[in-house]
Design a protein around this motif. Structure first.
Motif, PDB file in Angstrom:
ATOM      1  N   ALA A 219      67.142  34.720  91.800  1.00 55.34           N
ATOM      2  CA  ALA A 219      67.035  35.820  92.775  1.00 55.34           C
ATOM      3  C   ALA A 219      67.330  35.342  94.191  1.00 55.34           C
ATOM      4  O   ALA A 219      68.083  35.969  94.939  1.00 55.34           O
ATOM      5  CB  ALA A 219      65.647  36.437  92.698  1.00 55.34           C
ATOM      6  N   GLU A 220      66.763  34.212  94.524  1.00 56.38           N
ATOM      7  CA  GLU A 220      66.924  33.664  95.867  1.00 56.38           C
ATOM      8  C   GLU A 220      68.370  33.276  96.170  1.00 56.38           C
ATOM      9  O   GLU A 220      68.865  33.476  97.290  1.00 56.38           O
ATOM     10  CB  GLU A 220      66.017  32.439  96.013  1.00 56.38           C
ATOM     11  CG  GLU A 220      66.173  31.678  97.322  1.00 56.38           C
ATOM     12  CD  GLU A 220      65.384  30.381  97.298  1.00 56.38           C
ATOM     13  OE1 GLU A 220      65.736  29.477  98.083  1.00 56.38           O
ATOM     14  OE2 GLU A 220      64.429  30.264  96.503  1.00 56.38           O
ATOM     15  N   LYS A 221      69.070  32.745  95.170  1.00 56.33           N
ATOM     16  CA  LYS A 221      70.407  32.206  95.393  1.00 56.33           C
ATOM     17  C   LYS A 221      71.520  33.152  94.957  1.00 56.33           C
ATOM     18  O   LYS A 221      72.697  32.818  95.070  1.00 56.33           O
ATOM     19  CB  LYS A 221      70.544  30.898  94.611  1.00 56.33           C
ATOM     20  CG  LYS A 221      69.655  29.777  95.126  1.00 56.33           C
ATOM     21  CD  LYS A 221      70.496  28.686  95.728  1.00 56.33           C
ATOM     22  CE  LYS A 221      69.638  27.586  96.302  1.00 56.33           C
ATOM     23  NZ  LYS A 221      70.408  26.391  96.652  1.00 56.33           N
ATOM     24  N   TRP A 222      71.153  34.326  94.436  1.00 56.53           N
ATOM     25  CA  TRP A 222      72.159  35.218  93.863  1.00 56.53           C
ATOM     26  C   TRP A 222      73.289  35.554  94.838  1.00 56.53           C
ATOM     27  O   TRP A 222      74.468  35.340  94.559  1.00 56.53           O
ATOM     28  CB  TRP A 222      71.507  36.504  93.369  1.00 56.53           C
ATOM     29  CG  TRP A 222      72.485  37.480  92.799  1.00 56.53           C
ATOM     30  CD1 TRP A 222      73.172  38.447  93.465  1.00 56.53           C
ATOM     31  CD2 TRP A 222      72.924  37.556  91.441  1.00 56.53           C
ATOM     32  NE1 TRP A 222      74.004  39.143  92.611  1.00 56.53           N
ATOM     33  CE2 TRP A 222      73.862  38.601  91.365  1.00 56.53           C
ATOM     34  CE3 TRP A 222      72.601  36.845  90.291  1.00 56.53           C
ATOM     35  CZ2 TRP A 222      74.492  38.957  90.173  1.00 56.53           C
ATOM     36  CZ3 TRP A 222      73.224  37.195  89.097  1.00 56.53           C
ATOM     37  CH2 TRP A 222      74.158  38.248  89.051  1.00 56.53           C
ATOM     38  N   ASP A 223      72.945  36.096  95.999  1.00 59.24           N
ATOM     39  CA  ASP A 223      73.971  36.536  96.954  1.00 59.24           C
ATOM     40  C   ASP A 223      74.834  35.361  97.415  1.00 59.24           C
ATOM     41  O   ASP A 223      76.054  35.490  97.564  1.00 59.24           O
ATOM     42  CB  ASP A 223      73.322  37.219  98.158  1.00 59.24           C
ATOM     43  CG  ASP A 223      72.750  38.578  97.806  1.00 59.24           C
ATOM     44  OD1 ASP A 223      73.104  39.115  96.738  1.00 59.24           O
ATOM     45  OD2 ASP A 223      71.932  39.101  98.581  1.00 59.24           O
ATOM     46  N   LEU A 224      74.207  34.213  97.642  1.00 59.26           N
ATOM     47  CA  LEU A 224      74.945  33.034  98.076  1.00 59.26           C
ATOM     48  C   LEU A 224      75.921  32.573  96.994  1.00 59.26           C
ATOM     49  O   LEU A 224      77.092  32.299  97.276  1.00 59.26           O
ATOM     50  CB  LEU A 224      73.966  31.906  98.412  1.00 59.26           C
ATOM     51  CG  LEU A 224      74.588  30.551  98.793  1.00 59.26           C
ATOM     52  CD1 LEU A 224      75.444  30.693 100.047  1.00 59.26           C
ATOM     53  CD2 LEU A 224      73.490  29.507  98.992  1.00 59.26           C
ATOM     54  N   ALA A 225      75.440  32.520  95.753  1.00 59.43           N
ATOM     55  CA  ALA A 225      76.297  32.058  94.656  1.00 59.43           C
ATOM     56  C   ALA A 225      77.458  33.012  94.416  1.00 59.43           C
ATOM     57  O   ALA A 225      78.612  32.584  94.268  1.00 59.43           O
ATOM     58  CB  ALA A 225      75.466  31.895  93.385  1.00 59.43           C
ATOM     59  N   VAL A 226      77.168  34.312  94.380  1.00 55.34           N
ATOM     60  CA  VAL A 226      78.220  35.306  94.141  1.00 55.34           C
ATOM     61  C   VAL A 226      79.242  35.290  95.272  1.00 55.34           C
ATOM     62  O   VAL A 226      80.452  35.322  95.040  1.00 55.34           O
ATOM     63  CB  VAL A 226      77.610  36.713  93.975  1.00 55.34           C
ATOM     64  CG1 VAL A 226      78.700  37.784  94.025  1.00 55.34           C
ATOM     65  CG2 VAL A 226      76.844  36.798  92.661  1.00 55.34           C
ATOM     66  N   GLY A 227      78.767  35.236  96.509  1.00 59.09           N
ATOM     67  CA  GLY A 227      79.674  35.206  97.648  1.00 59.09           C
ATOM     68  C   GLY A 227      80.563  33.972  97.650  1.00 59.09           C
ATOM     69  O   GLY A 227      81.754  34.043  97.961  1.00 59.09           O
ATOM     70  N   SER A 228      79.999  32.831  97.277  1.00 58.33           N
ATOM     71  CA  SER A 228      80.777  31.595  97.238  1.00 58.33           C
ATOM     72  C   SER A 228      81.795  31.621  96.103  1.00 58.33           C
ATOM     73  O   SER A 228      82.938  31.179  96.273  1.00 58.33           O
ATOM     74  CB  SER A 228      79.833  30.395  97.072  1.00 58.33           C
ATOM     75  OG  SER A 228      78.994  30.255  98.200  1.00 58.33           O
ATOM     76  N   LEU A 229      81.406  32.148  94.938  1.00 53.55           N
ATOM     77  CA  LEU A 229      82.350  32.281  93.827  1.00 53.55           C
ATOM     78  C   LEU A 229      83.502  33.216  94.209  1.00 53.55           C
ATOM     79  O   LEU A 229      84.653  32.989  93.833  1.00 53.55           O
ATOM     80  CB  LEU A 229      81.645  32.814  92.585  1.00 53.55           C
ATOM     81  CG  LEU A 229      80.711  31.848  91.855  1.00 53.55           C
ATOM     82  CD1 LEU A 229      79.904  32.601  90.795  1.00 53.55           C
ATOM     83  CD2 LEU A 229      81.486  30.710  91.209  1.00 53.55           C
ATOM     84  N   LEU A 248      70.435  44.417  87.088  1.00 52.42           N
ATOM     85  CA  LEU A 248      70.537  44.529  85.634  1.00 52.42           C
ATOM     86  C   LEU A 248      70.234  43.222  84.948  1.00 52.42           C
ATOM     87  O   LEU A 248      69.687  43.189  83.837  1.00 52.42           O
ATOM     88  CB  LEU A 248      71.952  44.993  85.256  1.00 52.42           C
ATOM     89  CG  LEU A 248      72.319  46.419  85.666  1.00 52.42           C
ATOM     90  CD1 LEU A 248      73.799  46.687  85.367  1.00 52.42           C
ATOM     91  CD2 LEU A 248      71.457  47.444  84.951  1.00 52.42           C
ATOM     92  N   ALA A 249      70.569  42.120  85.614  1.00 57.96           N
ATOM     93  CA  ALA A 249      70.327  40.807  85.027  1.00 57.96           C
ATOM     94  C   ALA A 249      68.883  40.372  85.158  1.00 57.96           C
ATOM     95  O   ALA A 249      68.477  39.352  84.627  1.00 57.96           O
ATOM     96  CB  ALA A 249      71.235  39.770  85.701  1.00 57.96           C
ATOM     97  N   GLY A 250      68.099  41.126  85.915  1.00 60.11           N
ATOM     98  CA  GLY A 250      66.693  40.779  86.085  1.00 60.11           C
ATOM     99  C   GLY A 250      66.444  39.812  87.221  1.00 60.11           C
ATOM    100  O   GLY A 250      65.365  39.236  87.331  1.00 60.11           O
ATOM    101  N   ALA A 251      67.466  39.601  88.062  1.00 59.90           N
ATOM    102  CA  ALA A 251      67.306  38.680  89.188  1.00 59.90           C
ATOM    103  C   ALA A 251      66.718  39.416  90.364  1.00 59.90           C
ATOM    104  O   ALA A 251      67.404  39.786  91.307  1.00 59.90           O
ATOM    105  CB  ALA A 251      68.661  38.067  89.553  1.00 59.90           C
ATOM    106  N   ARG A 252      65.438  39.651  90.321  1.00 60.27           N
ATOM    107  CA  ARG A 252      64.794  40.432  91.384  1.00 60.27           C
ATOM    108  C   ARG A 252      63.821  39.560  92.158  1.00 60.27           C
ATOM    109  O   ARG A 252      63.208  38.671  91.588  1.00 60.27           O
ATOM    110  CB  ARG A 252      64.062  41.636  90.763  1.00 60.27           C
ATOM    111  CG  ARG A 252      65.003  42.659  90.179  1.00 60.27           C
ATOM    112  CD  ARG A 252      64.246  43.901  89.709  1.00 60.27           C
ATOM    113  NE  ARG A 252      63.644  43.688  88.414  1.00 60.27           N
ATOM    114  CZ  ARG A 252      64.244  43.981  87.253  1.00 60.27           C
ATOM    115  NH1 ARG A 252      65.464  44.447  87.247  1.00 60.27           N
ATOM    116  NH2 ARG A 252      63.635  43.765  86.116  1.00 60.27           N
TER     117      ARG A 252
END
Length: 252
Positions: A219-229, A248-252
């Motif tokens: 959850a904490e790293k989701w936006d960073l990881a997606v943006g970097s990918l 949907l993935a449960g990353a809340r």
């Protein structure tokens, strides 16, 4: 159909098989006449591109393919290394590069973060297509008919979170096509999560890149990881759509 096309069909069938295949089995899988399959196999055997299995009746891929594979592998690594290094610095997590290997996916390069996970994945390690985000990201690059073909047979449940129902997997792969991002939340290993995208790389090979982390950090790293990918050359990630997929993935 050209001789090269027939040879490619034979080699693809052997690459996707988990065991040696006989002439009859190869003819059935490729749609070639048995006599045609036999002639192609004889030519491939002369070049050591296929060999007879020493353990049982049938053919397997041969050592003659190594001269092609090694050169291709080195070009793949050289073309992607700098991009993987930048991604690893941005997310401060392990980053893997993977490609298809028959009915599995294999990690061909890795940038390991010194402060993060060790031993979760390693270069040369194979993963199932259904139980990994790199596998599902690569499946999303294929048509549904091919996806179902690659998911034939009983699917192993690595953890309670592994999806083994083919219809659910096809629906999930379709979602990956929409967002450009695949997620593994403890589907292969307890306590481990990963986010991946797949695309045609600079060498022309279909490849997947993943960010691997402890599941409590997803959850904490989701936006960073997606943006970097999304910033990888060739990647087609819909960042806005991926934010919805996060829920949907449960990353809340």
């Amino acid at each position: 159909m050209s001789v090269l096309h027939r040879a490619t069909l034979i080699l693809d069938a052997l690459a996707e098989s988990r065991r040696p295949l006989t002439v009859s089995e190869l003819a059935t899988r490729t749609g070639l006449a048995r006599s045609s399959a036999h002639r192609v196999l004889q030519s491939l055997e002369e070049e050591r591109l296929v060999v007879r299995s020493p353990e049982t009746v049938g053919y397997v891929l041969g050592p003659g393919l190594l001269k092609f594979g090694m050169g291709s592998h080195l070009r793949l690594l050289a073309a992607n290394r700098s991009h993987l290094a930048v991604l690893a610095r941005e997310v401060n997590e392990n980053v893997d590069l993977a490609v298809f290997s028959g009915r599995e996916v294999v990690v061909v390069d890795q940038i390991a973060s010194p402060a993060r996970l060790r031993g979760v994945t390693k270069v040369g390690q194979s993963f199932s297509l259904h139980g990994s985000c790199i596998g599902k990201a690569l499946l999303a690059q294929l048509p549904d008919a091919r996806v179902r073909e690659l998911l034939e047979g009983p699917l192993r449940a690595f953890t309670p979170a592994t999806i083994t129902d083919v219809d659910r997997l096809v629906a999930q792969v379709d979602e990956v096509r929409r967002t450009g991002v695949a997620v593994d939340r403890e589907e292969h290993d307890r306590g481990i999560a990963a986010v991946a995208t797949a695309y045609l790389g600079p060498t022309g090979a279909l490849q997947a890149v993943s960010v691997v982390m402890a599941s409590h950090l997803l959850a904490e790293k989701w936006d960073l990881a997606v943006g970097s990918l999304a910033r990888l050359p060739g990647a087609t990630v819909d960042v806005a759509a991926a934010r919805a997929q996060r829920a949907l993935a449960g990353a809340r």
